[in-house]
Write a protein that holds these residues in place. Structure first.
Motif, PDB file in Angstrom:
ATOM      1  N   ILE A 166      -3.199 -64.594 -14.025  1.00 34.95           N
ATOM      2  CA  ILE A 166      -3.278 -65.673 -15.011  1.00 34.95           C
ATOM      3  C   ILE A 166      -4.016 -65.247 -16.280  1.00 34.95           C
ATOM      4  CG2 ILE A 166      -3.074 -67.523 -13.313  1.00 34.95           C
ATOM      5  CD1 ILE A 166      -6.117 -67.943 -13.551  1.00 34.95           C
ATOM      6  N   SER A 167      -4.424 -63.980 -16.376  1.00 32.50           N
ATOM      7  CA  SER A 167      -4.909 -63.488 -17.672  1.00 32.50           C
ATOM      8  C   SER A 167      -3.741 -63.282 -18.626  1.00 32.50           C
ATOM      9  CB  SER A 167      -5.688 -62.190 -17.504  1.00 32.50           C
ATOM     10  OG  SER A 167      -4.820 -61.093 -17.261  1.00 32.50           O
ATOM     11  N   MET A 206     -12.570 -71.072 -17.914  1.00 34.26           N
ATOM     12  CA  MET A 206     -13.801 -70.511 -18.452  1.00 34.26           C
ATOM     13  C   MET A 206     -14.450 -69.641 -17.379  1.00 34.26           C
ATOM     14  SD  MET A 206     -13.254 -73.787 -19.419  1.00 34.26           S
ATOM     15  CE  MET A 206     -13.248 -74.850 -20.861  1.00 34.26           C
ATOM     16  N   ALA A 207     -15.127 -68.564 -17.810  1.00 29.29           N
ATOM     17  CA  ALA A 207     -15.819 -67.694 -16.867  1.00 29.29           C
ATOM     18  C   ALA A 207     -16.998 -68.449 -16.243  1.00 29.29           C
ATOM     19  CB  ALA A 207     -16.309 -66.441 -17.572  1.00 29.29           C
ATOM     20  N   ARG A 230     -13.514 -79.264 -12.560  1.00 32.05           N
ATOM     21  CA  ARG A 230     -12.575 -80.087 -11.805  1.00 32.05           C
ATOM     22  C   ARG A 230     -11.600 -79.233 -11.016  1.00 32.05           C
ATOM     23  NH1 ARG A 230     -10.627 -83.685 -16.793  1.00 32.05           N
ATOM     24  NH2 ARG A 230     -10.571 -81.558 -17.619  1.00 32.05           N
ATOM     25  N   ASP A 231     -11.412 -77.986 -11.441  1.00 34.70           N
ATOM     26  CA  ASP A 231     -10.503 -77.078 -10.757  1.00 34.70           C
ATOM     27  C   ASP A 231     -11.078 -75.668 -10.855  1.00 34.70           C
ATOM     28  OD1 ASP A 231      -8.308 -76.683  -9.218  1.00 34.70           O
ATOM     29  OD2 ASP A 231      -6.834 -77.259 -10.730  1.00 34.70           O
ATOM     30  N   ALA A 236     -13.983 -65.352 -11.114  1.00 33.38           N
ATOM     31  CA  ALA A 236     -13.594 -66.747 -10.879  1.00 33.38           C
ATOM     32  C   ALA A 236     -13.696 -67.509 -12.193  1.00 33.38           C
ATOM     33  CB  ALA A 236     -14.480 -67.389  -9.819  1.00 33.38           C
ATOM     34  N   VAL A 237     -12.867 -68.521 -12.337  1.00 32.77           N
ATOM     35  CA  VAL A 237     -12.861 -69.361 -13.537  1.00 32.77           C
ATOM     36  C   VAL A 237     -12.762 -70.819 -13.120  1.00 32.77           C
ATOM     37  CG1 VAL A 237     -11.851 -67.625 -15.081  1.00 32.77           C
ATOM     38  CG2 VAL A 237     -10.338 -69.115 -13.756  1.00 32.77           C
TER      39      VAL A 237
END
Length: 260
Positions: A241-242, A254-255, A218-219, A211-212
């Motif tokens: 999305i990578s 961000m991770a 915010r998202d 998850a990121v």
């Protein structure tokens, strides 16, 4: 064994100058910056950039061995402005040929390209301020370029050391932080390298990252396969999305957690 050398020089770079800072930064502390406080006192805040460039002389430090050549600009937060791979004859970090700030930094000016070093928070309140610099020749033949500052918000000291070794085709970066106060201080310390991308570019995270999130959470999205809406883009029923080519709008992620 090849030698490592470092030296000071002056280079002319097209530069979009900044205007005078806002005189009363205390009155903008209520703003929200990337989902957290925009308070930067006692730093001034710059709110305007020139529309026309001028040729400006910058004092720089070069450090070089047989494989790598770097250019550091102490007057711009001690950033690495240029990183050149001498073997493949290419920039391995994106090299911006102009100094053109955008007003996205915590105190205003922020520039793209190179490697930016950020502390004690966000994209560094002093990212556009000058640092002290020192060239250290080490006993093992390596050379380190140190940049350092005493930051104004919390009175802490931060240093970054860029070391090239003889016969080594990599850059070693050391961070040193000092709490000069009697109180505990929190901080972030992170590097922000820029790369030139194309349709083959991919972001690689450790395998336990699933998850990121963006600035301030915010998202949030699953990763690497996004299945819902992220940055107002609907990725259903699933998109990787990578892969840069699959992201149609400017996007941050961000991770969230990783054992690595």
């Amino acid at each position: 064994m090849n030698d490592v050398k470092a030296w000071r020089d002056t280079v002319s770079i097209p530069t979009y100058e900044v205007y005078d800072p806002e005189k009363y930064p205390v009155f903008i502390e209520k703003r929200v910056y990337q989902a957290s406080s925009g308070a930067v006192y006692p730093h001034p805040v710059i709110e305007k950039i020139s529309d026309e460039p001028v040729d400006k002389e910058w004092q720089v430090i070069y450090i070089e061995n047989d494989y790598i050549k770097l250019m550091v600009i102490p007057a711009l937060g001690g950033r690495i402005q240029m990183a050149w791979d001498k073997i493949r004859e290419r920039h391995f970090v994106y090299y911006n040929h102009v100094i053109k700030p955008a007003l996205v930094g915590l105190t205003g000016p922020w520039i793209s390209g190179g490697i930016e070093f950020n502390w004690p928070q966000h994209h560094r309140p002093s990212t556009y301020d000058a640092t002290d610099s020192y060239i250290e020749e080490n006993k093992d033949g390596s050379v380190t370029v140190w940049v350092s500052e005493l930051e104004r918000m919390f009175r802490t000291k931060g240093m970054a050391g860029f070391t090239l070794h003889p016969d080594k085709a990599y850059l070693e970066i050391k961070g040193q932080l000092y709490n000069r106060t009697v109180h505990p201080q929190t901080f972030l310390w992170w590097a922000n390298p820029a790369v030139a991308v194309n349709d083959h570019y991919q972001s690689v995270f450790p395998p336990d990252v699933n998850a990121v999130f963006d600035h301030g959470k915010r998202d949030v999205s699953e990763f690497p396969i996004a299945k819902g809406e992220y940055y107002k883009v609907d990725y259903a029923p699933g998109s990787d999305i990578s892969q840069y080519k699959n992201i149609p709008v400017p996007t941050s992620y961000m991770a969230i957690t990783s054992k690595y």
